[in-house]
Design an enzyme around this catalytic site. Structure first.
Site, short mmCIF file in Angstrom:
data_model
loop_
_atom_site.label_atom_id
_atom_site.label_comp_id
_atom_site.label_asym_id
_atom_site.label_seq_id
_atom_site.Cartn_x
_atom_site.Cartn_y
_atom_site.Cartn_z
N ARG A 125 95.23 -48.09 13.34
CA ARG A 125 96.50 -48.85 13.34
C ARG A 125 96.61 -49.66 14.64
O ARG A 125 96.07 -49.25 15.68
CB ARG A 125 97.68 -47.88 13.16
CG ARG A 125 97.63 -47.27 11.75
CD ARG A 125 98.79 -46.34 11.49
NE ARG A 125 100.06 -47.04 11.53
CZ ARG A 125 101.23 -46.41 11.51
NH1 ARG A 125 101.27 -45.09 11.45
NH2 ARG A 125 102.34 -47.10 11.53
N GLN A 172 109.10 -48.97 17.21
CA GLN A 172 108.14 -48.18 17.99
C GLN A 172 107.73 -48.92 19.25
O GLN A 172 107.65 -48.34 20.33
CB GLN A 172 106.91 -47.87 17.14
CG GLN A 172 107.21 -46.89 16.01
CD GLN A 172 106.00 -46.55 15.18
OE1 GLN A 172 104.92 -47.10 15.39
NE2 GLN A 172 106.17 -45.65 14.24
N ASP A 319 110.25 -48.57 5.63
CA ASP A 319 109.58 -47.39 5.08
C ASP A 319 109.97 -47.12 3.62
O ASP A 319 109.34 -46.30 2.95
CB ASP A 319 109.90 -46.15 5.92
CG ASP A 319 109.24 -46.22 7.29
OD1 ASP A 319 108.23 -46.94 7.44
OD2 ASP A 319 109.73 -45.56 8.22
N ARG A 350 100.33 -50.25 2.57
CA ARG A 350 101.31 -49.91 1.53
C ARG A 350 101.55 -51.05 0.54
O ARG A 350 102.20 -50.84 -0.49
CB ARG A 350 102.63 -49.46 2.17
CG ARG A 350 102.52 -48.09 2.81
CD ARG A 350 103.82 -47.62 3.41
NE ARG A 350 103.66 -46.28 3.97
CZ ARG A 350 104.47 -45.74 4.87
NH1 ARG A 350 105.51 -46.42 5.33
NH2 ARG A 350 104.25 -44.52 5.33
C1 S3P Z 1 109.68 -45.86 13.40
C2 S3P Z 1 109.64 -47.21 13.27
C3 S3P Z 1 108.98 -47.91 12.16
C4 S3P Z 1 108.75 -46.98 10.97
C5 S3P Z 1 108.20 -45.67 11.38
C6 S3P Z 1 109.13 -44.98 12.37
C7 S3P Z 1 110.32 -45.28 14.60
O1 S3P Z 1 107.73 -48.40 12.60
O2 S3P Z 1 107.91 -47.59 10.04
O3 S3P Z 1 108.04 -44.83 10.26
O4 S3P Z 1 110.60 -44.06 14.60
O5 S3P Z 1 110.57 -46.02 15.55
P1 S3P Z 1 107.62 -49.81 13.36
O6 S3P Z 1 108.51 -49.72 14.52
O7 S3P Z 1 106.20 -49.97 13.78
O8 S3P Z 1 108.05 -50.82 12.34
#
Ligand code: S3P
Length: 433
Positions: A125, A172, A319, A350
């Site tokens: 990833r 994230q 998600d 996905r």
């Molecule tokens: C998350 C942010 C999302 C999500 C992941 C959890 C988080 O990812 O898809 O399951 O806890 O900040 P991205 O921030 O990469 O979109």
């Protein structure tokens, strides 16, 4: 494990979804670097959040599992902002992108060496999105494949604040930068292309950190003292609840209630979309628990219609797109999903997984570079499909299976444990064969 799921006659009952995965990761990390004791109730039982706990334990944060009859929980003896210890071993984030990206931000602020790895999915990833800003802040970060992938090597310390424009609407990445910003000299500002989940901002602000959000811009001023420990009650996970909401709306004989569910508006796009599609959802008992809006959601069989899902709403339901695609199959008319290229770099691709998985069950569905077109008004014939070891794909296929005309065999169905251990048992419990 191959799970064989038969169509069911009716669906009925009350479901309490597991603790929110995103909030649980943050509770463990922020509790770990706070000063004093943090009690976390309803901590996610999923394997992902345990990866975060294991990594923190390797950095000598005392964390006790306090699960009992009242539910899962943690007791964290926070070591303070300067209290983490270099791990003797590699930190393993398992399948969890949140663990790897959030911990990378935290580790960018530590003057010791950390090596982070993950499973076969996580090691492919994209990590350049965090390597780049953390380097700009002054951390030394390397990644495999020309700074593209994990394993990552991080030697942090002596950071400076940055003004940074995110190229993807990713909570994230935003959170990774904000965790590093706690340790930086000067303010850090992050500009988002669209609003993503704001749990980190809310939780840090609740601990007294100066966080200013103006539109899509977030500015953090590093704290001058310790973060005070605070007990955290984790709400139920809306991303897990979404499987019940779609099952309830899409099945012709259904009445379900989902209790204690997080409703944070930066997460709740799936509720908006389902309501636009005609789903009979009723939200009651809304209340604030700590920093989060929580409530109960009732759902019953609904006559759904197709819709378009694109633009700014995408990060608020990213998600949930595989399970919304399942709802679209039984809806009247066409559903178009666009602007969701990020789906290709989740635990699995996905877009391809949903298109191939649903097509294999007899659905008319087309792949787009950044989404898909689902021709509704159909039914799932049943057959064979594969989660590709992606927990949300396994559960989406599980819901497709109960709506099917024949039996469905789901390969790699055990991966639901990543976010929702017990999902298959819950499905059986609310099913009326
Ligand atoms: C998350 C942010 C999302 C999500 C992941 C959890 C988080 O990812 O898809 O399951 O806890 O900040 P991205 O921030 O990469 O979109």
């Amino acid at each position: 494990m191959i799970k064989t799921v038969a169509p069911i006659r009716a669906l009925e009952g009350v479901v309490i979804p597991p603790g929110d995965k995103s909030i649980s990761h943050r509770a463990a990390i922020l509790g770990g670097i706070s000063k004093g004791r943090t009690r976390v109730s309803n901590f996610s039982p999923g394997a992902d959040c345990h990866s975060t706990v294991d990594c923190l334990k390797k950095m000598q944060v005392p964390i006790q599992d306090t699960a009992d009859a009242s539910g899962p929980g943690l007791l964290i003896e926070g070591v303070g902002l300067e209290g983490l210890t270099e791990s003797h071993d590699i930190l393993d984030a398992g399948n969890s992108g949140t663990t790897m990206r959030l911990l990378s931000g935290l580790l960018a602020g530590q003057s010791f060496l950390s090596i982070l790895t993950g499973d076969d999915s996580l090691r492919y990833r994209p990590m350049a999105r965090i390597i780049q800003p953390l380097r700009l802040m002054g951390a030394t970060v390397w990644g495999r494949g020309g700074d593209t992938f994990a394993p990552l090597a991080i030697r942090g310390g002596s950071l400076k604040g940055i003004d940074y424009k995110l190229s993807v609407a990713s909570a994230q990445v935003k959170s990774s930068i904000m965790l590093a910003a706690l340790f930086a000299r000067g303010q850090t500002t992050v500009h988002q292309p669209a609003l993503s989940r704001d749990h980190t901002e809310q939780m840090l602000a609740a601990q007294g950190v100066s966080i200013k959000t103006e539109g899509l811009t977030v500015t953090l001023t590093p704290p001058t003292g310790p973060l005070p420990a605070q007990d955290i009650a984790v709400p139920g996970d809306l991303s897990s609840a979404a499987f019940w909401l779609v099952a309830g709306a899409a099945h012709p004989q259904a009445r379900l209630q989902v209790k204690n569910c997080g409703l944070n508006p930066t997460r709740s796009g799936a509720i908006t979309v389902l309501q636009n599609m005609g789903a009979k959802l009723t939200i009651s008992n809304q209340r604030m628990e700590g920093t989060e809006l929580v409530g109960d959601i009732s759902v019953e069989s609904s006559s759904l219609q197709g819709t378009e899902i694109s633009g700014e709403i995408i990060p608020t339901l990213i998600d949930e797109l595989p399970i919304l695609a399942v709802a679209a199959v039984v809806a009247r008319g066409k559903t178009v999903i666009r602007d969701a290229a990020e789906l290709r770099v989740k635990e699995s691709d996905r877009i391809s997984g949903t298109v191939k998985g649903l097509a294999g069950l007899g659905v008319r569905i087309e792949e787009l570079p950044d989404g898909m077109i689902i021709h509704g008004g159909g039914r799932f014939a049943g057959g064979e499909c594969d989660s590709h070891k992606d927990h949300r794909m396994a559960m989406a296929l599980g819901v497709a299976a109960i709506l099917g005309q024949g039996e469905t065999a789901i390969h790699n169905a055990q991966v639901v444990d990543i976010s929702y251990p017990g999902f298959w048992q819950e499905l059986e419990r609310v099913s009326r064969p």
